[in-house]
Design a protein around this motif. Sequence first.
Motif, short mmCIF file in Angstrom:
data_model
loop_
_atom_site.label_atom_id
_atom_site.label_comp_id
_atom_site.label_asym_id
_atom_site.label_seq_id
_atom_site.Cartn_x
_atom_site.Cartn_y
_atom_site.Cartn_z
N GLY A 64 10.45 -28.20 -22.30
CA GLY A 64 9.99 -29.29 -21.44
C GLY A 64 8.69 -29.91 -21.94
N GLY A 65 8.38 -31.04 -21.32
CA GLY A 65 7.31 -31.89 -21.81
C GLY A 65 5.91 -31.30 -21.71
N GLU B 15 5.14 -28.95 -24.46
CA GLU B 15 5.10 -29.74 -25.69
C GLU B 15 3.71 -30.38 -25.85
OE1 GLU B 15 7.33 -30.87 -28.91
OE2 GLU B 15 8.06 -29.69 -27.23
N LYS C 197 7.97 -31.23 -34.74
CA LYS C 197 9.04 -32.05 -34.18
C LYS C 197 8.96 -33.51 -34.60
CE LYS C 197 10.62 -31.05 -30.36
NZ LYS C 197 10.42 -30.59 -29.00
N VAL D 163 18.65 -35.47 -26.16
CA VAL D 163 17.87 -34.22 -26.20
C VAL D 163 17.19 -34.07 -24.84
CG1 VAL D 163 15.92 -33.02 -27.28
CG2 VAL D 163 17.41 -34.46 -28.68
N ARG E 4 16.33 -30.99 -21.36
CA ARG E 4 16.67 -29.77 -20.63
C ARG E 4 18.00 -30.01 -19.92
NH1 ARG E 4 13.95 -29.46 -16.38
NH2 ARG E 4 12.82 -31.42 -16.57
N LYS F 129 18.71 -35.38 -15.69
CA LYS F 129 18.88 -35.95 -17.04
C LYS F 129 20.30 -36.47 -17.23
CE LYS F 129 14.75 -34.29 -18.20
NZ LYS F 129 13.58 -35.11 -18.48
N ALA G 112 21.59 -31.79 -26.97
CA ALA G 112 20.71 -30.65 -27.28
C ALA G 112 19.84 -30.38 -26.08
CB ALA G 112 19.86 -30.96 -28.51
N GLY G 113 19.82 -29.14 -25.63
CA GLY G 113 19.03 -28.82 -24.45
C GLY G 113 18.43 -27.44 -24.55
N SER G 114 17.20 -27.32 -24.09
CA SER G 114 16.63 -25.98 -24.07
C SER G 114 16.73 -25.45 -22.65
CB SER G 114 15.18 -26.00 -24.55
OG SER G 114 14.47 -26.97 -23.87
N VAL H 99 15.65 -30.65 -33.58
CA VAL H 99 15.46 -31.81 -32.71
C VAL H 99 14.91 -32.99 -33.52
CG1 VAL H 99 14.10 -32.72 -30.76
CG2 VAL H 99 15.21 -30.49 -30.57
N GLY I 182 9.39 -38.99 -20.03
CA GLY I 182 10.46 -39.00 -21.02
C GLY I 182 9.88 -38.99 -22.42
N LEU I 183 9.22 -37.87 -22.77
CA LEU I 183 8.63 -37.74 -24.11
C LEU I 183 9.67 -37.96 -25.20
CD1 LEU I 183 6.45 -34.51 -23.87
CD2 LEU I 183 5.64 -36.85 -24.24
N VAL I 184 10.91 -37.57 -24.92
CA VAL I 184 11.96 -37.70 -25.94
C VAL I 184 12.13 -39.15 -26.39
CG1 VAL I 184 13.32 -35.63 -25.53
CG2 VAL I 184 13.63 -37.63 -24.07
N GLU J 87 9.30 -39.74 -28.84
CA GLU J 87 9.58 -38.97 -30.07
C GLU J 87 10.60 -39.68 -30.94
OE1 GLU J 87 8.94 -34.62 -27.86
OE2 GLU J 87 10.94 -35.27 -28.43
N1 UDP Z 1 13.03 -30.44 -25.98
C1 UDP Z 1 13.27 -29.60 -27.05
N2 UDP Z 1 14.48 -29.04 -27.17
C2 UDP Z 1 15.47 -29.28 -26.33
C3 UDP Z 1 15.23 -30.15 -25.22
C4 UDP Z 1 13.99 -30.70 -25.08
O1 UDP Z 1 12.41 -29.35 -27.88
O2 UDP Z 1 16.56 -28.75 -26.51
C5 UDP Z 1 11.69 -31.08 -25.88
C6 UDP Z 1 11.75 -32.55 -26.18
O3 UDP Z 1 11.75 -32.78 -27.57
C7 UDP Z 1 10.50 -33.04 -25.48
C8 UDP Z 1 10.42 -32.12 -24.26
O4 UDP Z 1 11.19 -30.97 -24.57
O5 UDP Z 1 9.38 -32.83 -26.28
C9 UDP Z 1 11.00 -32.80 -23.03
O6 UDP Z 1 10.06 -33.66 -22.49
P1 UDP Z 1 10.48 -34.87 -21.55
O7 UDP Z 1 9.24 -35.53 -21.11
O8 UDP Z 1 11.48 -35.73 -22.26
O9 UDP Z 1 11.25 -34.19 -20.33
P2 UDP Z 1 10.89 -32.97 -19.34
O10 UDP Z 1 11.67 -31.81 -19.87
O11 UDP Z 1 9.42 -32.75 -19.36
O12 UDP Z 1 11.43 -33.42 -18.01
#
Ligand code: UDP
Length: 436
Positions: A49-50, A53, A207, A235, A237, A242, A266-268, A307, A327-329, A332
């Motif tokens: 998550g952001g 990051e 990244k 990409v 979560r 999302k 892709a999701g963590s 990523v 929405g950091l993605v 990025e």
């Molecule tokens: N991210 C990642 N791998 C994943 C999913 C997300 O590294 O499988 C990173 C993504 O690159 C970004 C952050 O998690 O840097 C997500 O930030 P964002 O503001 O888009 O959403 P949040 O998860 O904070 O709601």
Amino acid sequence: MLDVVDVGKRSLATYRGIAPDEILDELHRLSEDLRGARCMHLSATPYGGGVSEILRSLVPLYNDLGIVTDWKLIHGDDSFFQVTKRIHNGLQGAPGELSESEKATYLANAQLNAHQLVSDSEHYDFVFVHDPQPAVLATLSPRLDARWIWRCHIDTSHPNPAFWDFLSPYLHAYDAAIFTLQEFIPPRLPISDVRIYPPAIDPLSPKNHPLHVSLARDVLEWIGIRTHRPLITQVSRFDRWKDPLGVVRAYQRVRPHVPDLQLALAGSLALDDPEGWEVYEELRAATAGDSLIHILTNLVGVGNIEVNALQAFSDVVVQKSLREGFGLVVAETLWKSTPVVASRVGGIPIQMPEGTGGFLVDTVEECAEAMLHLLRRPDEARLLGARGHEHVRQHFLMPRMLRDHLRLLKHLAAVRPLPPRGIVPVSFNPASLQGV
Ligand code: UDP
């Protein structure tokens, strides 16, 4: 003891020639009065998550400026994070309410964390608390003589009152709050000093660092993507906000027109996000048997480099959020000059003004149309991507975010002067900021 996250060392001098010069110069001036001050950033999880990051990149830069900064984590068991996830959703407007036992679980865990914070007995001049999970700690840790700042990263414009009325009385102790957008400020916020500072990305993190094309191809082939076929990626979560199933539906509308089109999701799965597993399973069930859809997770080794390669190498990146903080993605992806199709929600539109970065959409149908449009017009896609890159450079790189923070800290230190400080750490070298 609260856990301290081990972060690396970074030098702001390395951002010369990447971030705008005037921002780096201002950072140098702002830090003069703050050197030797102690600062803590407090959050719920070290990865996924952001927030994590941002802190991984931001905290070393504070230290480089001589502001001695730690990143600490609150503790919590599963039941605590179940409740905080519900609070997170409720503050973004989801229906429902907290039961008395959920409130008790949340407060008991918060009390434990507050106790640990106080018994760590380290002095901090400034404490940033990120997001709702640890938000009540300012009130529960009164013995720390810090200036407290609540950094709320989510969309709290229309919180469900059942959740907001529970949380907001605990926010009185804050000296200031930071939101991403003006419209995110919730009703009856009991904090008077409110700042609007959007987040930012680190152009020098693994990244976002430029990847050689042959390495990017190798990385993608390694995780099962066929690099000679077109690719659309989201990409995120695994989270209903999302809308990954919406992405699948949009993709399915485009696929008859571009038969070998691949989709990567892709999701963590994050520590503080038990719901992620449910969404992941739903997605696997909805896409079972489709070999052109790749569902990729951190559990099978998808990390920063993967990523990075996905964002750099996709033909189009999608962000079909229903709600979004920033929405950091999006930033990025634009930094890699890849065009984006994204929902017109939260902080996404400020990253993609008209004619910059790609297209904003409101529905699955519009999302599909915009994806197809860009797939069929690579020249236009390239131009939009290039404009997106420059927009991110001007507005959404880490030094700008650090500058905003230092402006606030300087103001708070003027309102309530800092105690006399010791010697500035020897590792700090002011010349590094001037690119000398
Ligand atoms: N991210 C990642 N791998 C994943 C999913 C997300 O590294 O499988 C990173 C993504 O690159 C970004 C952050 O998690 O840097 C997500 O930030 P964002 O503001 O888009 O959403 P949040 O998860 O904070 O709601």
